[in-house]
Design a protein around this motif. Structure first.
Motif, short mmCIF file in Angstrom:
data_model
loop_
_atom_site.label_atom_id
_atom_site.label_comp_id
_atom_site.label_asym_id
_atom_site.label_seq_id
_atom_site.Cartn_x
_atom_site.Cartn_y
_atom_site.Cartn_z
N ALA A 167 -8.24 0.53 -8.52
CA ALA A 167 -7.21 1.50 -8.17
C ALA A 167 -5.87 1.19 -8.84
O ALA A 167 -4.96 2.01 -8.85
CB ALA A 167 -7.02 1.55 -6.66
N ALA A 168 -5.77 -0.02 -9.40
CA ALA A 168 -4.56 -0.44 -10.10
C ALA A 168 -4.92 -1.43 -11.19
O ALA A 168 -5.98 -2.07 -11.14
CB ALA A 168 -3.56 -1.07 -9.13
N ASN A 176 -4.88 -7.79 -4.53
CA ASN A 176 -6.22 -7.98 -5.10
C ASN A 176 -7.18 -6.88 -4.71
O ASN A 176 -8.08 -6.52 -5.49
CB ASN A 176 -6.77 -9.35 -4.69
N ASP A 177 -7.00 -6.30 -3.52
CA ASP A 177 -7.85 -5.18 -3.12
C ASP A 177 -7.69 -4.01 -4.09
O ASP A 177 -8.67 -3.39 -4.52
CB ASP A 177 -7.50 -4.72 -1.70
N TRP A 178 -6.44 -3.69 -4.42
CA TRP A 178 -6.18 -2.60 -5.36
C TRP A 178 -6.76 -2.91 -6.74
O TRP A 178 -7.38 -2.04 -7.38
CB TRP A 178 -4.68 -2.36 -5.47
N LEU A 179 -6.58 -4.15 -7.19
CA LEU A 179 -7.07 -4.52 -8.52
C LEU A 179 -8.60 -4.54 -8.56
O LEU A 179 -9.22 -4.03 -9.50
CB LEU A 179 -6.51 -5.88 -8.92
N ASP A 201 0.83 -1.20 0.00
CA ASP A 201 0.00 0.00 0.00
C ASP A 201 0.87 1.25 0.00
O ASP A 201 0.59 2.22 -0.73
CB ASP A 201 -0.90 0.02 1.23
N MET A 202 1.91 1.26 0.83
CA MET A 202 2.78 2.43 0.93
C MET A 202 3.43 2.74 -0.42
O MET A 202 3.49 3.91 -0.85
CB MET A 202 3.85 2.18 2.00
N LEU A 203 3.92 1.72 -1.10
CA LEU A 203 4.58 1.93 -2.39
C LEU A 203 3.58 2.40 -3.45
O LEU A 203 3.88 3.31 -4.23
CB LEU A 203 5.27 0.65 -2.84
N LYS A 243 -0.65 2.10 -11.43
CA LYS A 243 -1.58 2.81 -10.58
C LYS A 243 -2.61 3.55 -11.43
O LYS A 243 -2.25 4.30 -12.32
CB LYS A 243 -0.85 3.79 -9.67
N ALA A 244 -3.88 3.34 -11.16
CA ALA A 244 -4.95 3.95 -11.94
C ALA A 244 -5.22 5.37 -11.49
O ALA A 244 -4.85 5.77 -10.38
CB ALA A 244 -6.21 3.11 -11.82
#
Length: 204
Positions: free
Chosen positions: A177-178, A170-173, A139-141, A203-204
């Protein structure tokens, strides 16, 4: 040569223990992992170059260690590489490689050690894993990247078995958000019969 440092790394459970372990491991790290055919740095570097073939685009090598990842990035064509690592002894090895523009350290307890938007691409090769950086490092990156920025990273077999790491990805995808641009399962440490997934995420 002893493999004790390599075997013990997967049992580390605090940031301080991780830093101290790598500090002690620094002098033998390269020879130990290379003896097992450490393949992930080259695989991640090639994947990133396939999506961003820009020699002069600055790349942040997060958790650069002794610089094996920087050497791999340089070998595929990247010429402007900055390294950051919490372990001073590891950074001594990285400096000796001669492939970094800058090298710096950070407090392993700092939840946000990076300037937001400072790099179009960040590599975290063999870093976000059991025994190294915790899942929230992902998350930080991602938060440090600008829109359209790329994160190149790997999850080894031990990490893939711990679903807290893949859940972060998977949360980001799943939220949009990505975007996943590249994923490939292949050799990590062949001498220990370990493999890794290599990813490029935008990153979206």
């Amino acid at each position: 040569m002893s493999d004790d440092y390599l075997k013990d790394v997967y049992g580390l459970d605090t940031p301080e223990a991780t830093r101290d372990h790598y500090q002690k491991w620094a002098s033998s790290y390269d020879s130990e992992v290379e003896a097992h055919g450490y393949a992930t740095p080259g695989r991640v570097a090639e994947a990133l170059w396939s999506k961003l073939p820009e020699p002069q685009t600055p790349i942040l090598d997060y958790g650069c260690g002794t610089g094996l990842s920087g050497e791999a990035l340089n070998a595929v064509g990247f010429q402007v590489i900055d390294g950051i690592d919490p372990t001073p002894k590891m950074l001594e090895g990285a400096k000796a490689k001669g492939v970094y523009r800058t090298l710096s350290t950070f407090d392993i307890a700092d939840p946000n050690p990076l300037k937001v938007g400072g790099y179009k691409a960040i590599a975290a090769i063999g870093v976000i894993s059991v025994g190294a950086a915790p899942p929230e490092t992902f998350d930080m990156l991602m938060n440090a990247l600008p829109t359209g920025g790329l994160l190149a990273f790997s999850f080894n077999d031990h990490t893939l078995e711990d679903h807290t790491y893949t859940c972060r990805l998977n949360d980001w995808l799943d939220m949009g958000a990505a975007r996943l641009l590249f994923r490939e399962y292949g050799p990590h440490l062949p001498g220990m019969d370990l493999k890794s997934d290599v990813y490029i995420v935008e990153k979206a």
